[in-house]
Design a protein around this motif. Structure first.
Motif, PDB file in Angstrom:
ATOM      1  N   GLY A 143      -3.462 -17.346  12.656  1.00 10.15           N
ATOM      2  CA  GLY A 143      -2.589 -18.449  12.265  1.00 10.15           C
ATOM      3  C   GLY A 143      -2.322 -18.589  10.778  1.00 10.15           C
ATOM      4  O   GLY A 143      -2.778 -17.791   9.958  1.00 10.15           O
ATOM      5  N   GLY A 144      -1.535 -19.594  10.455  1.00  8.38           N
ATOM      6  CA  GLY A 144      -1.165 -19.869   9.066  1.00  8.38           C
ATOM      7  C   GLY A 144       0.059 -19.085   8.644  1.00  8.38           C
ATOM      8  O   GLY A 144       0.524 -18.206   9.378  1.00  8.38           O
ATOM      9  N   ARG A 145       0.591 -19.445   7.462  1.00  3.46           N
ATOM     10  CA  ARG A 145       1.731 -18.712   6.889  1.00  3.46           C
ATOM     11  C   ARG A 145       1.242 -18.048   5.623  1.00  3.46           C
ATOM     12  O   ARG A 145       0.587 -18.683   4.812  1.00  3.46           O
ATOM     13  CB  ARG A 145       2.862 -19.687   6.547  1.00  3.46           C
ATOM     14  N   HIS A 146       1.551 -16.793   5.470  1.00  6.87           N
ATOM     15  CA  HIS A 146       0.987 -16.053   4.331  1.00  6.87           C
ATOM     16  C   HIS A 146       2.094 -15.300   3.610  1.00  6.87           C
ATOM     17  O   HIS A 146       2.082 -14.081   3.513  1.00  6.87           O
ATOM     18  CB  HIS A 146      -0.135 -15.128   4.819  1.00  6.87           C
ATOM     19  N   ASP A 147       3.051 -16.081   3.108  1.00 11.31           N
ATOM     20  CA  ASP A 147       4.227 -15.485   2.463  1.00 11.31           C
ATOM     21  C   ASP A 147       3.863 -14.667   1.229  1.00 11.31           C
ATOM     22  O   ASP A 147       4.458 -13.620   0.988  1.00 11.31           O
ATOM     23  CB  ASP A 147       5.212 -16.588   2.081  1.00 11.31           C
ATOM     24  N   ASP A 148       2.905 -15.152   0.449  1.00 10.42           N
ATOM     25  CA  ASP A 148       2.628 -14.486  -0.831  1.00 10.42           C
ATOM     26  C   ASP A 148       2.109 -13.067  -0.637  1.00 10.42           C
ATOM     27  O   ASP A 148       2.540 -12.144  -1.334  1.00 10.42           O
ATOM     28  CB  ASP A 148       1.619 -15.293  -1.660  1.00 10.42           C
ATOM     29  N   VAL A 149       1.183 -12.873   0.305  1.00  8.14           N
ATOM     30  CA  VAL A 149       0.651 -11.514   0.488  1.00  8.14           C
ATOM     31  C   VAL A 149       1.733 -10.587   1.042  1.00  8.14           C
ATOM     32  O   VAL A 149       1.779  -9.405   0.682  1.00  8.14           O
ATOM     33  CB  VAL A 149      -0.626 -11.469   1.362  1.00  8.14           C
ATOM     34  N   VAL A 150       2.599 -11.124   1.890  1.00 12.93           N
ATOM     35  CA  VAL A 150       3.681 -10.289   2.432  1.00 12.93           C
ATOM     36  C   VAL A 150       4.626  -9.863   1.315  1.00 12.93           C
ATOM     37  O   VAL A 150       5.015  -8.689   1.221  1.00 12.93           O
ATOM     38  CB  VAL A 150       4.426 -11.030   3.566  1.00 12.93           C
ATOM     39  N   ARG A 151       4.958 -10.810   0.436  1.00 11.58           N
ATOM     40  CA  ARG A 151       5.811 -10.475  -0.717  1.00 11.58           C
ATOM     41  C   ARG A 151       5.162  -9.381  -1.569  1.00 11.58           C
ATOM     42  O   ARG A 151       5.826  -8.431  -1.993  1.00 11.58           O
ATOM     43  CB  ARG A 151       6.034 -11.724  -1.577  1.00 11.58           C
ATOM     44  N   GLU A 152       3.864  -9.506  -1.802  1.00 12.47           N
ATOM     45  CA  GLU A 152       3.166  -8.506  -2.634  1.00 12.47           C
ATOM     46  C   GLU A 152       3.163  -7.130  -1.968  1.00 12.47           C
ATOM     47  O   GLU A 152       3.344  -6.109  -2.639  1.00 12.47           O
ATOM     48  CB  GLU A 152       1.719  -8.952  -2.890  1.00 12.47           C
ATOM     49  N   VAL A 153       2.952  -7.106  -0.656  1.00  8.50           N
ATOM     50  CA  VAL A 153       2.953  -5.833   0.077  1.00  8.50           C
ATOM     51  C   VAL A 153       4.336  -5.186  -0.010  1.00  8.50           C
ATOM     52  O   VAL A 153       4.462  -3.985  -0.291  1.00  8.50           O
ATOM     53  CB  VAL A 153       2.529  -6.040   1.553  1.00  8.50           C
ATOM     54  N   LEU A 154       5.395  -5.988   0.206  1.00  9.78           N
ATOM     55  CA  LEU A 154       6.742  -5.408   0.214  1.00  9.78           C
ATOM     56  C   LEU A 154       7.108  -4.867  -1.167  1.00  9.78           C
ATOM     57  O   LEU A 154       7.689  -3.780  -1.276  1.00  9.78           O
ATOM     58  CB  LEU A 154       7.754  -6.447   0.697  1.00  9.78           C
ATOM     59  N   ASP A 155       6.720  -5.566  -2.216  1.00  6.88           N
ATOM     60  CA  ASP A 155       6.987  -5.078  -3.579  1.00  6.88           C
ATOM     61  C   ASP A 155       6.231  -3.770  -3.834  1.00  6.88           C
ATOM     62  O   ASP A 155       6.762  -2.842  -4.458  1.00  6.88           O
ATOM     63  CB  ASP A 155       6.571  -6.123  -4.624  1.00  6.88           C
ATOM     64  N   ALA A 156       4.982  -3.713  -3.364  1.00  3.33           N
ATOM     65  CA  ALA A 156       4.169  -2.499  -3.564  1.00  3.33           C
ATOM     66  C   ALA A 156       4.770  -1.315  -2.804  1.00  3.33           C
ATOM     67  O   ALA A 156       4.743  -0.172  -3.285  1.00  3.33           O
ATOM     68  CB  ALA A 156       2.727  -2.758  -3.129  1.00  3.33           C
ATOM     69  N   GLU A 157       5.319  -1.585  -1.620  1.00  3.72           N
ATOM     70  CA  GLU A 157       5.953  -0.519  -0.830  1.00  3.72           C
ATOM     71  C   GLU A 157       7.188   0.032  -1.549  1.00  3.72           C
ATOM     72  O   GLU A 157       7.387   1.246  -1.626  1.00  3.72           O
ATOM     73  CB  GLU A 157       6.341  -1.031   0.558  1.00  3.72           C
ATOM     74  N   VAL A 158       8.021  -0.873  -2.079  1.00  5.37           N
ATOM     75  CA  VAL A 158       9.231  -0.428  -2.784  1.00  5.37           C
ATOM     76  C   VAL A 158       8.829   0.437  -3.979  1.00  5.37           C
ATOM     77  O   VAL A 158       9.388   1.524  -4.194  1.00  5.37           O
ATOM     78  CB  VAL A 158      10.086  -1.634  -3.243  1.00  5.37           C
ATOM     79  N   ALA A 159       7.836  -0.023  -4.736  1.00  2.86           N
ATOM     80  CA  ALA A 159       7.392   0.732  -5.920  1.00  2.86           C
ATOM     81  C   ALA A 159       6.861   2.108  -5.513  1.00  2.86           C
ATOM     82  O   ALA A 159       7.063   3.098  -6.234  1.00  2.86           O
ATOM     83  CB  ALA A 159       6.314  -0.061  -6.665  1.00  2.86           C
ATOM     84  N   PHE A 160       6.208   2.160  -4.362  1.00  5.58           N
ATOM     85  CA  PHE A 160       5.640   3.429  -3.884  1.00  5.58           C
ATOM     86  C   PHE A 160       6.754   4.424  -3.530  1.00  5.58           C
ATOM     87  O   PHE A 160       6.705   5.589  -3.928  1.00  5.58           O
ATOM     88  CB  PHE A 160       4.749   3.143  -2.669  1.00  5.58           C
ATOM     89  N   TRP A 161       7.776   3.968  -2.812  1.00  2.00           N
ATOM     90  CA  TRP A 161       8.917   4.865  -2.508  1.00  2.00           C
ATOM     91  C   TRP A 161       9.661   5.234  -3.788  1.00  2.00           C
ATOM     92  O   TRP A 161      10.105   6.371  -3.948  1.00  2.00           O
ATOM     93  CB  TRP A 161       9.903   4.206  -1.526  1.00  2.00           C
ATOM     94  N   ASP A 162       9.812   4.260  -4.710  1.00  2.00           N
ATOM     95  CA  ASP A 162      10.515   4.524  -5.973  1.00  2.00           C
ATOM     96  C   ASP A 162       9.875   5.687  -6.720  1.00  2.00           C
ATOM     97  O   ASP A 162      10.573   6.536  -7.286  1.00  2.00           O
ATOM     98  CB  ASP A 162      10.442   3.296  -6.904  1.00  2.00           C
ATOM     99  N   THR A 163       8.544   5.697  -6.743  1.00  2.00           N
ATOM    100  CA  THR A 163       7.825   6.720  -7.496  1.00  2.00           C
ATOM    101  C   THR A 163       8.176   8.122  -7.017  1.00  2.00           C
ATOM    102  O   THR A 163       8.464   9.017  -7.811  1.00  2.00           O
ATOM    103  CB  THR A 163       6.306   6.488  -7.355  1.00  2.00           C
ATOM    104  N   ALA A 164       8.160   8.309  -5.704  1.00  2.00           N
ATOM    105  CA  ALA A 164       8.452   9.638  -5.164  1.00  2.00           C
ATOM    106  C   ALA A 164       9.934   9.971  -5.349  1.00  2.00           C
ATOM    107  O   ALA A 164      10.305  11.116  -5.597  1.00  2.00           O
ATOM    108  CB  ALA A 164       8.064   9.700  -3.694  1.00  2.00           C
ATOM    109  N   TRP A 165      10.765   8.957  -5.238  1.00  2.00           N
ATOM    110  CA  TRP A 165      12.214   9.165  -5.393  1.00  2.00           C
ATOM    111  C   TRP A 165      12.538   9.558  -6.837  1.00  2.00           C
ATOM    112  O   TRP A 165      13.364  10.425  -7.099  1.00  2.00           O
ATOM    113  CB  TRP A 165      12.958   7.884  -4.990  1.00  2.00           C
TER     114      TRP A 165
END
Ligand code: HMH
Length: 197
Positions: free
Chosen positions: A172-194
């Motif tokens: 339960g609960g809403r955990h917007d902040d951790v989701v935002r952090e994960v999505l930003d980290a994913e974009v940065a990870f793809w950016d690096t290889a690109w």
């Protein structure tokens, strides 16, 4: 359901982490093999970092989330072995150092050790769900990448992601902040290889 709310309310960031030029290049075959190899070496580091995070989280979660996380941990060990076999075939140097985005993502995983269990399990769900969605965008993939895309979009993986969603929703609960952090980290990870392309 908290996880379906998170998918809906973060759809723009989700899209950025999935319809990424790296993945579109996998789909249409324009991604250079060298960029894919760079990404593979970094993801091998990442999977090791994720396994260590998951093992620590496994110790904190209630039953029955333990069953889901333990199964996922076994899959990550198998994934590491698969990467090591690939490294031999593709001539990858798995000892190459972590690039900055990989190190930053590892630091995020370590910070999640201090998060409450519901937030940390939600983060793990987001990590795996966005990865499944990303490879689904790339599917079926250009011929040289198709077997990899199939590996990361297999029904067993999708079932595991559903199990993580059920575990997160039960906590339960809403955990917007951790989701935002994960999505930003994913974009940065793809950016690096690109950027290496
Ligand atoms: C960057 N995110 C990244 N790599 C992965 N292997 C996963 C998520 C999921 O396992």
């Amino acid at each position: 359901m908290p996880t379906s709310d998170l998918l809906r309310d973060h759809s723009t960031a989700w899209e950025r982490a999935t319809r990424h030029p790296f993945l579109l290049g996998v789909r249409d075959g324009t991604l250079p093999a060298g960029a894919f190899d760079t990404w593979l070496v970094q993801d091998h580091h990442y999977v090791g970092d994720l396994l260590r995070f998951q093992a620590r989280l496994l110790a904190r979660v209630p039953r029955p989330a333990q069953a889901v996380l333990a199964g996922g941990a076994v899959a990550l060990v198998e994934e590491l072995a698969w990467f090591e076999e690939l490294a031999g075939r593709r001539g990858l140097d798995l000892e190459a150092p972590r690039l900055p985005a990989t190190a930053a993502y590892a630091a995020l995983l370590e910070r999640l050790d201090a998060a409450a269990v519901p937030a940390a399990v939600t983060a793990l769900w987001a990590i795996e769900r966005v990865y499944l969605d990303a490879w689904t965008v790339a599917a079926p993939g250009a011929q040289e990448y198709a077997s990899y895309v199939a590996h990361w979009t297999a029904p067993g993986f999708a079932g595991y992601v559903d199990g993580l969603a059920a575990a997160a929703d039960a906590l339960g609960g809403r955990h917007d902040d951790v989701v935002r952090e994960v999505l930003d980290a994913e974009v940065a990870f793809w950016d690096t290889a690109w950027d290496a392309a």
